[in-house]
Design a protein around this motif. Structure first.
Motif, PDB file in Angstrom:
ATOM      1  N   ILE A 112       0.944  -0.778   0.252  1.00  7.02           N
ATOM      2  CA  ILE A 112      -0.043  -0.068   0.224  1.00  7.02           C
ATOM      3  C   ILE A 112       0.759   1.143   0.165  1.00  7.02           C
ATOM      4  CG2 ILE A 112      -0.154  -0.260   2.561  1.00  7.02           C
ATOM      5  CD1 ILE A 112      -3.352   0.384   0.181  1.00  7.02           C
ATOM      6  N   GLY A 113       2.200   1.249   1.187  1.00  2.00           N
ATOM      7  CA  GLY A 113       2.695   2.660   0.810  1.00  2.00           C
ATOM      8  C   GLY A 113       3.660   2.292  -0.526  1.00  2.00           C
ATOM      9  N   LEU A 114       4.144   1.442  -1.264  1.00  2.00           N
ATOM     10  CA  LEU A 114       3.935   1.762  -2.839  1.00  2.00           C
ATOM     11  C   LEU A 114       3.215   2.123  -3.387  1.00  2.00           C
ATOM     12  CD1 LEU A 114       6.448  -1.274  -3.354  1.00  2.00           C
ATOM     13  CD2 LEU A 114       7.129   1.600  -2.797  1.00  2.00           C
ATOM     14  N   ILE A 115       1.913   1.625  -3.789  1.00  2.00           N
ATOM     15  CA  ILE A 115       0.477   3.060  -4.258  1.00  2.00           C
ATOM     16  C   ILE A 115       1.170   4.133  -3.959  1.00  2.00           C
ATOM     17  CG2 ILE A 115      -1.358   2.536  -4.746  1.00  2.00           C
ATOM     18  CD1 ILE A 115      -1.342  -0.611  -3.781  1.00  2.00           C
ATOM     19  N   ALA A 116       0.973   4.345  -2.770  1.00  2.00           N
ATOM     20  CA  ALA A 116       0.962   5.896  -2.758  1.00  2.00           C
ATOM     21  C   ALA A 116       1.758   6.299  -2.902  1.00  2.00           C
ATOM     22  CB  ALA A 116       1.082   5.848  -1.439  1.00  2.00           C
ATOM     23  N   LEU A 117       3.170   5.802  -2.955  1.00  2.00           N
ATOM     24  CA  LEU A 117       4.544   6.629  -3.840  1.00  2.00           C
ATOM     25  C   LEU A 117       3.803   6.611  -5.079  1.00  2.00           C
ATOM     26  CD1 LEU A 117       7.026   8.243  -2.610  1.00  2.00           C
ATOM     27  CD2 LEU A 117       7.915   5.742  -2.778  1.00  2.00           C
ATOM     28  N   ALA A 118       3.616   5.569  -5.983  1.00  2.00           N
ATOM     29  CA  ALA A 118       3.129   5.578  -7.450  1.00  2.00           C
ATOM     30  C   ALA A 118       1.965   6.927  -7.617  1.00  2.00           C
ATOM     31  CB  ALA A 118       2.989   4.350  -7.749  1.00  2.00           C
ATOM     32  N   PHE A 119       1.245   7.563  -6.510  1.00  2.00           N
ATOM     33  CA  PHE A 119      -0.026   8.143  -7.160  1.00  2.00           C
ATOM     34  C   PHE A 119       0.629   9.435  -6.664  1.00  2.00           C
ATOM     35  CE2 PHE A 119      -3.080   4.926  -6.587  1.00  2.00           C
ATOM     36  CZ  PHE A 119      -4.404   5.684  -7.514  1.00  2.00           C
TER      37      PHE A 119
END
Length: 416
Positions: A112-119
């Motif tokens: 979930i952290g990498l998803i937020a960073l991707a956004f």
């Protein structure tokens, strides 16, 4: 990759004897020198372009806007070419990575952290909507044209960028996309053949236009901040003939050049993205608070509160999980932002400064005025002059008033 190749050469030559191993080591350090020279050359080229664009913006607002129009048109034409090539690829049946079973295949464990960073990193490409607000004073009928510009630009940019990425995956695998430093260039090399040179030029022009747009808009942010008394008053001055905010542009140029210290663009995007979204959220929250505390103040542009609330929820998700995923990078970005706190207390909050400090600031302002040939723009009745407070007026005093006329002007201002 370069280090890996250098290591393989060293290993292979070491089997033939010590002398060849020494030669390999020299070659390796020579390769490092070449890489360093390339890095210095690239940084120097970037610095020259930034200085050149700053000169254009200082010379004429019309020149700056024309440069922006030309390079924006060039960028859109290049993206249109990419989209057309993607459509051709799909018509040929080249859409393996667009099939659902392949498109949603996981290449690493979901986080979930990498998803937020991707956004956070992806939103960098759509950040232009916010920069429009910086130049409202230079728009004709901003209450009408600003919303219109946002309503037109956001769907257009979203459409172009999404379909450009769809076109990319018709010719490149996700691994190739991640490994490429310039996706459009790699895409052109695969499909354009002898015309592949078009893409590097298009990427350069796109970057050129992006830097010009950032200089044009960000300098207006410093200009407005200085006019409100939050930055040195010299930044709120414009050239006596060209009417360009030269001190604010020079300040923006110096700040931009400092960013060339690091060549890691993704780290810079994380710094900027985290800080930007932090301020975006605070601004949106302030809008909600003002709507509640001051419901009757004039609002020429007004929207339903549902939209800022949704934005704040998404904002909280981005910041919290980005900080959790990259605590060091986001923490450094936060620390960079907090360096402005002591500057605020020293320059704005501290009212009773020593006379020597005020004399130094006044002398610095006067020297800057003479060097840049700038004065504070003449305020008219519609510019909000009647809303100046005492603190702001004190900040404005050294801007354009000669010492001998201060008493006379103070008397005239006191008259009804």
């Amino acid at each position: 990759m370069e280090k890996g190749a250098r290591h393989r050469n060293t290993t292979e030559k070491s089997h033939s004897g010590g002398s060849e191993s020494e030669v390999s080591g020299e070659t390796g350090s020579g390769g490092g020198g070449v890489a360093l020279k390339k890095e210095i050359g690239l940084v120097s080229a970037c610095g020259i372009i930034i200085v050149l664009l700053t000169w254009v913006n200082c010379s004429s607002v019309r020149w700056a806007t024309r440069v922006q129009d030309i390079f924006t048109a060039g960028k859109l034409l290049a993206l249109a070419l990419i989209i057309i090539m993607g459509v051709v690829q799909i018509c040929k049946g080249e859409y393996f990575w667009l099939e659902p079973k392949n498109a949603f295949e996981n290449f690493q464990e979901p986080d979930i952290g990498l998803i937020a960073l991707a956004f956070l990193q992806g939103s960098f490409a759509y950040g232009g909507w916010n920069f429009l607000n910086y130049v409202t004073e230079e728009l004709v009928d901003p209450y009408k044209n600003l919303p219109r510009a946002i309503f037109i630009s956001i769907p257009l940019v979203t459409f172009v960028y999404v379909f450009a990425n769809v076109a990319y995956v018709t010719a490149m695998s996700p691994q190739e996309l991640l490994a490429s430093n310039a996706v459009a260039v790699t895409f052109g090399e695969k499909l354009l053949g002898v015309m592949a040179w078009i893409m590097p030029i298009s990427v350069a022009l796109s970057t050129f236009g992006g830097v010009n747009g950032s200089l044009f808009t960000s300098s207006r942010l410093f200009f407005a901040g200085a006019r409100e008394g939050h930055l040195p008053s010299v930044l709120a001055m414009i050239h006596v003939k060209r009417c360009t905010p030269i001190p604010a542009l020079l300040f923006t140029c110096i700040s931009t050049l400092l960013m060339l210290v690091t060549s890691d663009i993704y780290t810079l995007i994380n710094y900027v993205g985290f800080i930007n979204y932090l301020f975006y959220g605070v601004t949106i929250a302030g809008q909600i608070v003002l709507r509640w505390k001051k419901p009757d103040i004039p609002r020429p542009i007004k929207i339903n509160l549902l939209f800022p609330i949704i934005y704040l929820l998404f904002w909280a998700f981005l910041l919290v999980f980005s900080l959790w995923s990259e605590p060091v990078v986001c923490g450094i970005g936060l620390a960079i932002m907090l360096t402005g706190v002591p500057v605020y207390f020293l320059g704005v909050y501290w009212q009773h400064k020593p006379k020597c400090f005020n004399d130094f600031i006044e002398m610095l302002t006067l020297v800057s005025q003479k060097m840049c040939v700038v004065v504070y723009p003449e305020a008219d009745g519609s510019s909000g002059t009647e809303h100046r407070n005492g603190d702001t007026e004190e900040q404005w005093q050294p801007i354009y008033q000669p010492t001998a006329s201060k008493v006379k002007d103070a008397v005239e201002q006191a008259q009804p």
